[in-house]
Design an enzyme around this catalytic site. Structure first.
Site, PDB file in Angstrom:
ATOM      1  N   ARG A   1      -5.433 -29.353  -9.249  1.00  0.00           N
ATOM      2  CA  ARG A   1      -4.357 -28.836  -8.379  1.00  0.00           C
ATOM      3  C   ARG A   1      -3.480 -27.810  -9.088  1.00  0.00           C
ATOM      4  NH1 ARG A   1      -4.449 -34.171  -7.167  1.00  0.00           N
ATOM      5  NH2 ARG A   1      -5.442 -34.616  -5.172  1.00  0.00           N
TER       6      ARG A   1
ATOM      7  N   LYS B   1      -1.860 -13.352  -4.981  1.00  0.00           N
ATOM      8  CA  LYS B   1      -2.940 -13.616  -4.030  1.00  0.00           C
ATOM      9  C   LYS B   1      -4.213 -13.804  -4.825  1.00  0.00           C
ATOM     10  CE  LYS B   1      -1.729 -11.202   0.227  1.00  0.00           C
ATOM     11  NZ  LYS B   1      -2.169 -10.139   1.142  1.00  0.00           N
TER      12      LYS B   1
ATOM     13  N   GLU C   1      -3.880   3.699  -4.502  1.00  0.00           N
ATOM     14  CA  GLU C   1      -2.847   2.658  -4.357  1.00  0.00           C
ATOM     15  C   GLU C   1      -1.540   3.135  -4.989  1.00  0.00           C
ATOM     16  OE1 GLU C   1      -3.604   0.022  -2.547  1.00  0.00           O
ATOM     17  OE2 GLU C   1      -5.800  -0.141  -2.675  1.00  0.00           O
TER      18      GLU C   1
ATOM     19  N   LYS D   1       5.771  -3.280  -6.334  1.00  0.00           N
ATOM     20  CA  LYS D   1       5.047  -4.380  -5.674  1.00  0.00           C
ATOM     21  C   LYS D   1       5.785  -5.704  -5.878  1.00  0.00           C
ATOM     22  CE  LYS D   1       0.804  -6.709  -4.567  1.00  0.00           C
ATOM     23  NZ  LYS D   1      -0.631  -6.855  -4.687  1.00  0.00           N
TER      24      LYS D   1
ATOM     25  N   GLU E   1       3.619 -12.966   2.880  1.00  0.00           N
ATOM     26  CA  GLU E   1       3.259 -11.970   3.875  1.00  0.00           C
ATOM     27  C   GLU E   1       3.631 -12.373   5.295  1.00  0.00           C
ATOM     28  OE1 GLU E   1      -0.463 -10.060   3.106  1.00  0.00           O
ATOM     29  OE2 GLU E   1      -0.374  -8.905   4.962  1.00  0.00           O
TER      30      GLU E   1
ATOM     31  N   ARG F   1       5.860  -7.709   3.316  1.00  0.00           N
ATOM     32  CA  ARG F   1       4.683  -7.490   2.466  1.00  0.00           C
ATOM     33  C   ARG F   1       3.607  -6.679   3.191  1.00  0.00           C
ATOM     34  NH1 ARG F   1       2.264 -11.800  -1.976  1.00  0.00           N
ATOM     35  NH2 ARG F   1       0.584 -10.473  -2.665  1.00  0.00           N
TER      36      ARG F   1
ATOM     37  N   ASN G   1       0.004  -2.681   3.200  1.00  0.00           N
ATOM     38  CA  ASN G   1      -1.265  -2.365   3.866  1.00  0.00           C
ATOM     39  C   ASN G   1      -1.338  -0.925   4.363  1.00  0.00           C
ATOM     40  OD1 ASN G   1      -2.419  -4.904   3.557  1.00  0.00           O
ATOM     41  ND2 ASN G   1      -1.302  -5.692   5.337  1.00  0.00           N
TER      42      ASN G   1
ATOM     43  N   HIS H   1      -4.551   1.072   4.917  1.00  0.00           N
ATOM     44  CA  HIS H   1      -5.639   0.099   4.887  1.00  0.00           C
ATOM     45  C   HIS H   1      -6.224  -0.212   6.264  1.00  0.00           C
ATOM     46  CE1 HIS H   1      -4.321  -0.322   0.787  1.00  0.00           C
ATOM     47  NE2 HIS H   1      -5.249  -1.216   0.527  1.00  0.00           N
TER      48      HIS H   1
ATOM     49  N   HIS I   1      -9.877   0.062   5.729  1.00  0.00           N
ATOM     50  CA  HIS I   1     -10.802  -1.071   5.864  1.00  0.00           C
ATOM     51  C   HIS I   1     -11.887  -0.767   6.892  1.00  0.00           C
ATOM     52  CE1 HIS I   1      -7.760  -4.216   4.204  1.00  0.00           C
ATOM     53  NE2 HIS I   1      -8.548  -3.758   3.254  1.00  0.00           N
TER      54      HIS I   1
ATOM     55  N   HIS J   1     -13.183   1.229  -2.300  1.00  0.00           N
ATOM     56  CA  HIS J   1     -11.956   0.862  -1.596  1.00  0.00           C
ATOM     57  C   HIS J   1     -10.855   1.935  -1.680  1.00  0.00           C
ATOM     58  CE1 HIS J   1      -8.788  -1.629   0.025  1.00  0.00           C
ATOM     59  NE2 HIS J   1      -8.068  -1.402  -1.065  1.00  0.00           N
TER      60      HIS J   1
HETATM   61  N1  LIG Z   1      -5.185 -10.142  -5.145  1.00  0.00           N
HETATM   62  C1  LIG Z   1      -4.754  -9.025  -4.639  1.00  0.00           C
HETATM   63  O1  LIG Z   1      -3.593  -8.902  -4.232  1.00  0.00           O
HETATM   64  C2  LIG Z   1      -5.688  -7.865  -4.585  1.00  0.00           C
HETATM   65  C3  LIG Z   1      -5.200  -6.573  -4.344  1.00  0.00           C
HETATM   66  C4  LIG Z   1      -6.087  -5.506  -4.388  1.00  0.00           C
HETATM   67  C5  LIG Z   1      -7.441  -5.734  -4.649  1.00  0.00           C
HETATM   68  N2  LIG Z   1      -7.880  -7.005  -4.848  1.00  0.00           N
HETATM   69  C6  LIG Z   1      -9.296  -7.282  -5.147  1.00  0.00           C
HETATM   70  O2  LIG Z   1      -9.622  -6.621  -6.355  1.00  0.00           O
HETATM   71  C7  LIG Z   1     -11.001  -6.316  -6.363  1.00  0.00           C
HETATM   72  C8  LIG Z   1     -11.176  -4.891  -6.828  1.00  0.00           C
HETATM   73  O3  LIG Z   1     -10.669  -4.783  -8.136  1.00  0.00           O
HETATM   74  P1  LIG Z   1     -11.162  -3.640  -9.146  1.00  0.00           P
HETATM   75  O4  LIG Z   1     -11.078  -2.341  -8.466  1.00  0.00           O
HETATM   76  O5  LIG Z   1     -10.442  -3.847 -10.417  1.00  0.00           O
HETATM   77  O6  LIG Z   1     -12.741  -3.936  -9.265  1.00  0.00           O
HETATM   78  P2  LIG Z   1     -13.611  -4.715 -10.365  1.00  0.00           P
HETATM   79  O7  LIG Z   1     -12.903  -5.893 -10.864  1.00  0.00           O
HETATM   80  O8  LIG Z   1     -14.951  -4.905  -9.771  1.00  0.00           O
HETATM   81  O9  LIG Z   1     -13.700  -3.644 -11.550  1.00  0.00           O
HETATM   82  C9  LIG Z   1     -14.345  -2.422 -11.314  1.00  0.00           C
HETATM   83  C10 LIG Z   1     -15.444  -2.142 -12.346  1.00  0.00           C
HETATM   84  O10 LIG Z   1     -14.837  -1.769 -13.584  1.00  0.00           O
HETATM   85  C11 LIG Z   1     -15.362  -2.573 -14.646  1.00  0.00           C
HETATM   86  N3  LIG Z   1     -14.291  -2.641 -15.631  1.00  0.00           N
HETATM   87  C12 LIG Z   1     -13.191  -3.427 -15.622  1.00  0.00           C
HETATM   88  N4  LIG Z   1     -12.363  -3.083 -16.603  1.00  0.00           N
HETATM   89  C13 LIG Z   1     -12.951  -2.062 -17.274  1.00  0.00           C
HETATM   90  C14 LIG Z   1     -12.577  -1.265 -18.376  1.00  0.00           C
HETATM   91  N5  LIG Z   1     -11.381  -1.401 -18.953  1.00  0.00           N
HETATM   92  N6  LIG Z   1     -13.434  -0.314 -18.799  1.00  0.00           N
HETATM   93  C15 LIG Z   1     -14.637  -0.134 -18.176  1.00  0.00           C
HETATM   94  N7  LIG Z   1     -15.033  -0.826 -17.101  1.00  0.00           N
HETATM   95  C16 LIG Z   1     -14.186  -1.785 -16.657  1.00  0.00           C
HETATM   96  C17 LIG Z   1     -15.749  -3.847 -13.972  1.00  0.00           C
HETATM   97  O11 LIG Z   1     -16.686  -4.561 -14.740  1.00  0.00           O
HETATM   98  C18 LIG Z   1     -16.317  -3.344 -12.654  1.00  0.00           C
HETATM   99  O12 LIG Z   1     -17.632  -2.928 -12.815  1.00  0.00           O
HETATM  100  C19 LIG Z   1     -11.507  -6.573  -4.949  1.00  0.00           C
HETATM  101  O13 LIG Z   1     -12.243  -7.783  -4.942  1.00  0.00           O
HETATM  102  C20 LIG Z   1     -10.250  -6.728  -4.127  1.00  0.00           C
HETATM  103  O14 LIG Z   1     -10.408  -7.626  -3.034  1.00  0.00           O
HETATM  104  C21 LIG Z   1      -7.041  -8.060  -4.827  1.00  0.00           C
HETATM  105 ZN   LIG Z   2      -5.993  -1.702  -1.405  1.00  0.00          ZN
END
Ligand SMILES: NC(=O)c1ccc[n+]([C@@H]2O[C@H](COP(=O)([O-])OP(=O)(O)OC[C@H]3O[C@@H](n4cnc5c(N)ncnc54)[C@H](O)[C@@H]3O)[C@@H](O)[C@H]2O)c1
Ligand SMILES: [Zn+2]
Length: 369
Positions: free
Chosen positions: A127, A149, A191, A233, A243, A247, A251, A254, A258, A271
């Protein structure tokens, strides 16, 4: 230990769940000592993927060991496709097998995918056990690691399963951004521009003036940019953690973004690129409804274009776009709740009906002829 005096600290104020975001070039080598400083100790399961593990795994593990932690690495496959319940279960299996206790720690070393799934595993196991995010992508540093999140995808939709769960600490070493693939780096800037548009015109001006040094990854503007996005943020999240209202402004871009990702089956745009197009198009909708001036549309389009992001809709039919926009979570009774700019630095949530969106879409076509 590095020069901790220069560390930029952004506090996230959420009562007894408050924590700090620490930002500095080279900070990864101080991961262990930063965690110790906030009272964490014991064992660490460090979740990462092969790409990030190869680049930063050793440095992170060494820092943790120097500070007295016992470290176990959990390496899962790279990419969004592994953000599943199956891989959450594998992380939890590892914790059970090692008999992790409530005081032991999960560390996410990677981008948004690793952060989201590790945070979710941390929320579920016993938990809730302490969780630390080391954000290594621009998206993770300006967006996903801030706000609590966490979650994973379901075959029927993205982020359908999850929990609000705050980390104890978020650490951002801006030097890690240098190894990011160019496309990931530029996509993250969508972003960043979004924050300027929704909340801070001065920041938007800073971006306009610093495009070249930012694209060249000069540390000073990059650190400032990461800090400012975290501040913006976290102030939104502090006012509306779950949200229920404010919050939603996050979006912006988006609703259309999306829809474009989904219509392109996640292959046409990554994205951030979809959000770039989405912001430009949503500003046009705002202008078509008389909610903002043409200046706002032009100014934003220029910045989005200058950082190297797409701005135009791919060829598509109105009915496909409208139907897909309605599938977004923000739908209510044939209306879409969409975040629209009033000016640079200020947005509002507006209900759009089919007619509003159709008038903009077909007006566009008319203008293009
Ligand atoms: N929780 C939230 O509030 C929130 C907000 C926005 C996005 N997200 C989520 O985040 C995800 C997208 O995140 P992302 O864009 O970081 O993608 P990701 O985590 O897939 O990273 C992108 C790529 O970069 C590589 N990588 C990471 N760090 C690196 C570095 N320093 N040097 C070289 N390569 C590196 C990774 O291995 C991957 O191939 C989605 O799943 C999305 O839903 C969540
Ligand atoms: Zn986004």
């Amino acid at each position: 230990m590095g020069s901790l005096v220069q560390v930029i600290r952004v506090p996230v104020s959420l009562g007894d769940r408050s924590y700090d975001i620490l930002i500095q070039e080279g900070l990864l080598q101080d991961l262990g000592s930063c965690m110790k400083t906030i009272g964490l100790s014991g064992r660490v399961a460090m979740v990462t993927n092969p790409t990030v593990h190869r680049l930063y795994g050793r440095k992170a593990a060494q820092s943790l060991r120097r500070a007295g932690f016992r470290v176990y690495s959990v390496v899962m496959p790279d990419g969004e496709r592994a953000k599943t319940l199956k891989w959450t279960a594998k992380i939890v299996d590892e914790l059970v097998a090692r008999r992790f206790e409530r005081t032991d720690v999960l560390v996410a070393l990677g981008g948004g995918v690793i952060g989201d799934i590790t945070g979710f595993a941390a929320a579920m196991y016993l938990r809730g056990i302490p969780f630390v995010q080391v954000a290594t992508t621009l998206v993770a540093q300006v967006d996903s690691s801030v706000g609590g999140k966490t979650g994973v995808n379901h075959p029927w939709g993205k982020n359908l399963i999850g929990a609000f769960y705050q980390p104890r600490l978020v650490l951002m070493d801006t030097a890690t951004l240098r190894t990011l693939p160019r496309r990931e780096w530029v996509a993250g800037l969508a972003e960043v521009i979004k924050y300027g548009m929704i909340a801070d015109e001065t920041f938007f001006e800073f971006l306009e003036q610093q495009v070249a040094p930012i694209l060249a990854l000069k540390q000073e503007p990059v650190q400032f940019l990461v800090k400012r996005c975290c501040e913006l943020k976290s102030s939104v999240v502090a006012k509306d953690e779950r949200e229920s209202g404010l919050r939603r402004i996050l979006n912006y871009g988006h609703t259309i973004g999306h829809a474009l990702e989904s219509l392109g089956r996640y292959r046409t745009f990554v994205h951030g690129e979809a959000v770039g197009v989405g912001m430009v198009q949503e500003a046009e909708i705002s202008h078509s409804l008389g909610e903002c001036s043409a200046d706002v549309v032009i100014r934003q389009r220029e910045l989005v274009q200058r950082v190297g992001l797409p701005v135009s809709l791919p060829p598509l039919r109105f009915s496909d776009l409208w139907n897909t926009m309605q599938h977004d979570k923000k739908v209510a009774k044939g209306q879409i709740h969409c975040v629209l700019p009033r000016k640079v630095g200020e947005v509002e949530v507006v209900s759009l009906n089919r007619h509003d969106v159709s008038a903009w879409f077909h007006g566009k076509k008319g203008r293009r002829k």
